[in-house]
Design an enzyme around this catalytic site. Structure first.
Site, PDB file in Angstrom:
ATOM      1  CD  GLN A  35       3.926   5.660   2.277  1.00 20.56           C
ATOM      2  OE1 GLN A  35       2.346   5.347   2.092  1.00 20.56           O
ATOM      3  NE2 GLN A  35       4.680   4.897   3.227  1.00 20.56           N
ATOM      4  CG  HIS A  65      -0.737   1.917   6.879  1.00 18.49           C
ATOM      5  ND1 HIS A  65       0.033   1.237   8.263  1.00 18.49           N
ATOM      6  CD2 HIS A  65      -0.147   2.339   6.505  1.00 18.49           C
ATOM      7  CE1 HIS A  65       1.985   1.849   8.093  1.00 18.49           C
ATOM      8  NE2 HIS A  65       1.499   2.098   6.413  1.00 18.49           N
ATOM      9  CD  GLU A  66      -1.272   2.707   2.884  1.00 20.34           C
ATOM     10  OE1 GLU A  66      -0.597   3.604   2.569  1.00 20.34           O
ATOM     11  OE2 GLU A  66      -0.394   1.385   3.008  1.00 20.34           O
ATOM     12  CB  CYS A 105       5.045   2.316   7.147  1.00 24.78           C
ATOM     13  SG  CYS A 105       4.612   3.985   6.207  1.00 24.78           S
ATOM     14  CG  LEU A 106       6.561   0.759   1.337  1.00 18.60           C
ATOM     15  CD1 LEU A 106       6.154   1.076   0.127  1.00 18.60           C
ATOM     16  CD2 LEU A 106       7.765   0.192   1.338  1.00 18.60           C
ATOM     17  CG  HIS A 141       0.973   7.086   5.471  1.00 16.19           C
ATOM     18  ND1 HIS A 141       1.309   7.285   5.778  1.00 16.19           N
ATOM     19  CD2 HIS A 141       0.593   5.327   4.923  1.00 16.19           C
ATOM     20  CE1 HIS A 141       2.691   6.967   5.882  1.00 16.19           C
ATOM     21  NE2 HIS A 141       1.815   5.622   5.788  1.00 16.19           N
ATOM     22  N   GLY A 169       0.953  -1.404  -0.208  1.00 16.30           N
ATOM     23  CA  GLY A 169      -0.107  -0.098  -0.390  1.00 16.30           C
ATOM     24  C   GLY A 169       0.891   1.035   0.489  1.00 16.30           C
TER      25      GLY A 169
HETATM   26 NI    NI Z   1       2.379   3.588   5.838  1.00 14.21          NI
END
Ligand code: NI
Length: 178
Positions: free
Chosen positions: A51, A136-137, A94-95, A140, A46
Site C-alpha cells: 500500500q 484483509h491484509e 481500506c486506506l 493485499h 492495518g
Molecule cells: Ni486494505
C-alpha cells in the site's frame, strides 16, 4: 520515520503479488517504521507494505481502541494455515479505497503463521476483528482487495468511481484533495 504516500485504487501496483522477506535487515526495519508512521497518520488499523508501493510480505496492525495504549503488531511473511468453516460478517474499509465501507463475509477464525521483527516464527489463532484484519491484509499481499469479496455490481460501481476521480486528479478521501 517517514509518512509515505498510500496507493489509491485504481493504482495497478495494488494488484501485485508481494515477495517474501528473505532477511530482516535495517531496510526492512526502516520500512516497518515507515508503515507504522503512515498507518497511524492516516489513521488506519492495518497496512500492507504494497500500500506504500513496496511489494514485500509485511503487514502492520494496531487494533487498540482510541482510549487504549497503542498495541503495534508486525506480521512478516504471514500465511493462512487454516480457516474455519463458520463465517463472520464485518464492515470493512481500506486506506487504498478511502471512505468506502462494505460488509464482507469471511471465515470467522483463522490460524496464521508468520515471523516477527526478530525473525522468530509464530503460529497464532485469531477470531473477531483480528481474524478479519489478518485476512484483509494477507489478501493485499496477494494483490486482492476487499472489494473482490463483494458483489460484482457494487465492485464495478466503486472501481468506476475511483477511476473517474483519478482521471480528474481528485482521489476521493485524499487529504490533498480535501
Ligand atoms: Ni486494505
Amino acid at each position: 520515520m517517514t509518512v509515505r504516500d498510500i496507493l489509491i485504487l485504481p493504482d495497478k501496483r495494488l494488484r501485485l503479488e508481494s515477495k517474501p522477506v528473505a532477511k530482516i535487515d535495517a531496510a526492512v526495519r526502516q520500512l516497518v517504521e515507515d508503515m507504522f508512521e503512515t498507518m497511524y497518520e492516516a489513521p488506519g488499523i492495518g497496512l500492507a507494505a504494497i500500500q506504500i508501493g513496496e511489494p514485500k510480505r509485511i503487514v502492520t496492525m494496531d487494533l487498540a481502541k482510541k482510549d487504549e495504549p497503542r498495541a503495534p503488531q508486525v506480521f512478516i511473511n504471514p500465511e493462512l494455515v487454516s480457516t474455519s468453516c463458520d463465517k463472520n460478517t464485518h464492515e470493512e474499509g481500506c486506506l487504498s479505497i478511502p471512505e468506502y465501507y462494505e460488509e464482507v463475509e469471511r471465515p470467522a477464525r483463522v490460524k496464521v503463521r508468520y515471523i516477527d521483527l526478530d525473525g522468530q516464527p509464530h503460529e497464532t489463532e485469531a477470531e473477531g476483528l483480528l481474524a478479519t484484519c489478518l485476512q484483509h491484509e494477507i489478501d493485499h499481499l496477494n494483490g486482492v482487495l476487499f472489494i473482490d469479496h463483494i458483489s460484482k455490481l457494487k465492485r464495478d460501481r466503486v472501481i468506476k468511481k475511483f477511476a473517474k476521480a483519478a482521471k480528474l486528479g481528485k482521489q476521493p478521501g485524499n487529504r490533498a484533495a480535501e
